[in-house]
Design a protein around this motif. Structure first.
Motif, PDB file in Angstrom:
ATOM      1  N   ALA A   1      -6.945   8.289  47.201  1.00  0.00           N
ATOM      2  CA  ALA A   1      -7.693   7.085  47.598  1.00  0.00           C
ATOM      3  C   ALA A   1      -8.407   7.312  48.925  1.00  0.00           C
ATOM      4  N   ALA A   2      -7.737   8.008  49.824  1.00  0.00           N
ATOM      5  CA  ALA A   2      -8.335   8.258  51.145  1.00  0.00           C
ATOM      6  C   ALA A   2      -9.477   9.275  51.056  1.00  0.00           C
ATOM      7  N   ALA A   3      -9.508  10.054  49.954  1.00  0.00           N
ATOM      8  CA  ALA A   3     -10.534  11.099  49.810  1.00  0.00           C
ATOM      9  C   ALA A   3     -11.753  10.607  49.026  1.00  0.00           C
ATOM     10  N   ALA A   4     -11.903   9.295  48.915  1.00  0.00           N
ATOM     11  CA  ALA A   4     -12.950   8.740  48.043  1.00  0.00           C
ATOM     12  C   ALA A   4     -14.345   9.263  48.356  1.00  0.00           C
ATOM     13  N   ASN A   5     -14.621   9.531  49.599  1.00  0.00           N
ATOM     14  CA  ASN A   5     -15.975   9.957  49.972  1.00  0.00           C
ATOM     15  C   ASN A   5     -16.050  11.426  50.370  1.00  0.00           C
ATOM     16  N   HIS A   6     -15.062  12.197  49.971  1.00  0.00           N
ATOM     17  CA  HIS A   6     -15.049  13.611  50.355  1.00  0.00           C
ATOM     18  C   HIS A   6     -16.140  14.371  49.575  1.00  0.00           C
ATOM     19  N   PRO A   7     -16.802  15.345  50.224  1.00  0.00           N
ATOM     20  CA  PRO A   7     -17.852  16.103  49.521  1.00  0.00           C
ATOM     21  C   PRO A   7     -17.349  16.931  48.340  1.00  0.00           C
TER      22      PRO A   7
END
Ligand code: SF4
Ligand code: SF4
Length: 375
Positions: A250-256
């Motif tokens: 959930a915390a990595a939602a915007n990770h490249p």
């Protein structure tokens, strides 16, 4: 279903013909068969229908059958089919409308008359059925047709003696030994002999087992059966660390990294079609120009299609990266919030049958490590 009872017997392989015949007297018996270069599930009536002496070789994006050096009947891991195709058919008529002089009649689909017996259900597949039960049978919007098929299905599980490199059920606590949810569980014993340890898991299973030619299990038989699944678990080379994984994804939602996966993903939907827990469907109305009838038909859908997230004005998930993120985070993160369990049972099918070999375990691990600051 009950937990396993004390009814444990040892069967010769030929006794499985008696098992199949007894079940076929009242049910459609489905089990593994070798067809089109794969082991798939289909109707069986004879012991010879089973894929004796065959195994599968699997890796990310790869699957092929090879002969074994013995006559094992269940000496392979899982293939492209799962039992979902029978419990939640890929295409199902929900109702028919018929035009009358007064308007429209709504006709329910014909009641399901077939009852099934599944032979060769793996531990991860039992876990997958339990996941679908939560959604389709025990949730607030129960699917009555699914529930009826489940209620009447007789399940013969087979504990795994072979792990493919794509299997990771041991790390998901879903296998390789069946824990519950079966009527009879078999373990194929190939330690210089060819026999099956058979354990009843329900009263119906116990009654059927008592009618088969068998002998009591010795302590040696029990130890041999235990060794089969212990060795299979130890042979698994893939593992998913699920500790705190829902929060980390959930915390990595915007990770490249999602964009990087999207460079390889074809958005083909294969992973969702082969997944034994995916349950998404769509409905369409089919009219027949030659009659006054129309049908509303439900069919499997995939979150990888652009149309799947279509709302008024357009699709919500326009990019492949957004669709892959939806799939992976639903399986391993938001499913836990919704259903109290992960939506993945570690069967490895999505890894094997992805045409570009995208590996759910590797991608989830990469995202976890990114959150931990390792990349
Ligand atoms: S997500 Fe992949 S490994 Fe997990 S249950 Fe579905 S097909 Fe199997
Ligand atoms: S991850 Fe693989 S199987 Fe799934 S949609 Fe993308 S290319 Fe197809």
């Amino acid at each position: 279903m009950q937990q396993a009872t004390a009814a444990i017997r040892v069967l010769a392989p030929e006794a499985l013909q008696d098992l199949i015949s007894a079940l076929a007297a009242t049910r459609v018996v489905l089990g593994p068969v070798r067809r089109d270069g794969a082991i798939v599930y289909d109707e069986i009536s004879r012991l010879d229908d089973l894929p004796a002496g065959w195994t599968d070789r699997q890796e990310a994006g790869q699957y092929r059958l090879e002969p074994r050096t013995d006559a094992a009947l269940f000496g392979y891991a899982v293939g492209p089919h799962s039992w979902k195709q029978f419990l939640l058919p890929p295409r199902e008529v929900l109702f028919t409308t018929r035009q009358t002089a007064d308007g429209l009649d709504f006709l329910p689909p014909p009641a399901e008359e077939r009852t099934y017996a599944f032979i060769g259900v793996r531990a991860c597949e039992l876990a997958a059925i339990a996941v679908q039960d939560k959604v389709l049978r025990d949730g607030p919007y129960a699917d009555t047709a699914y529930a009826a098929r489940r209620e009447n299905a007789f399940i013969v599980a087979v504990n795994c003696g072979t792990a493919a490199p794509t299997c990771f059920c041991a790390s998901m606590n879903t296998g390789p030994k069946a824990a519950a949810g079966y009527d009879i569980a078999l373990t194929e014993l190939l330690d210089g002999r060819h026999e099956f340890l058979a354990e009843a898991g329900s009263e119906a299973g116990e009654a059927l087992l008592a009618a088969l030619p068998s002998r009591p299990a010795s302590a040696g038989d029990l130890a041999a059966a235990e060794a089969v699944t212990v060795n299979t678990a130890a042979a698994q080379t893939r593992a998913l660390n699920t500790e705190n994984l829902p929060a980390q994804l959930a915390a990595a939602a915007n990770h490249p990294h999602w964009q990087e996966v999207a460079q390889r993903c074809l958005s083909c939907g294969n992973c969702t079609m082969v997944c034994p827990t995916c349950f998404c469907t769509t409905v369409a109305d089919h009219t027949d120009l030659t009659t006054a009838d129309a049908q509303r038909v439900r069919s499997w859908d995939s979150c990888f299609t652009l149309d799947f997230s279509y709302l008024h004005g357009g699709s919500v998930r326009q990019s492949t990266a957004a669709r892959y993120r939806q799939w992976l985070t639903h399986k391993l993160s938001t499913w836990v919030e919704q259903f109290g369990t992960m939506g993945c049972v570690g069967c490895g099918r999505c890894i094997t049958w992805c045409p570009t070999g995208i590996d759910l375990v590797a991608e989830a691990t990469a995202l976890r490590e990114a959150q931990n600051g390792n990349s």
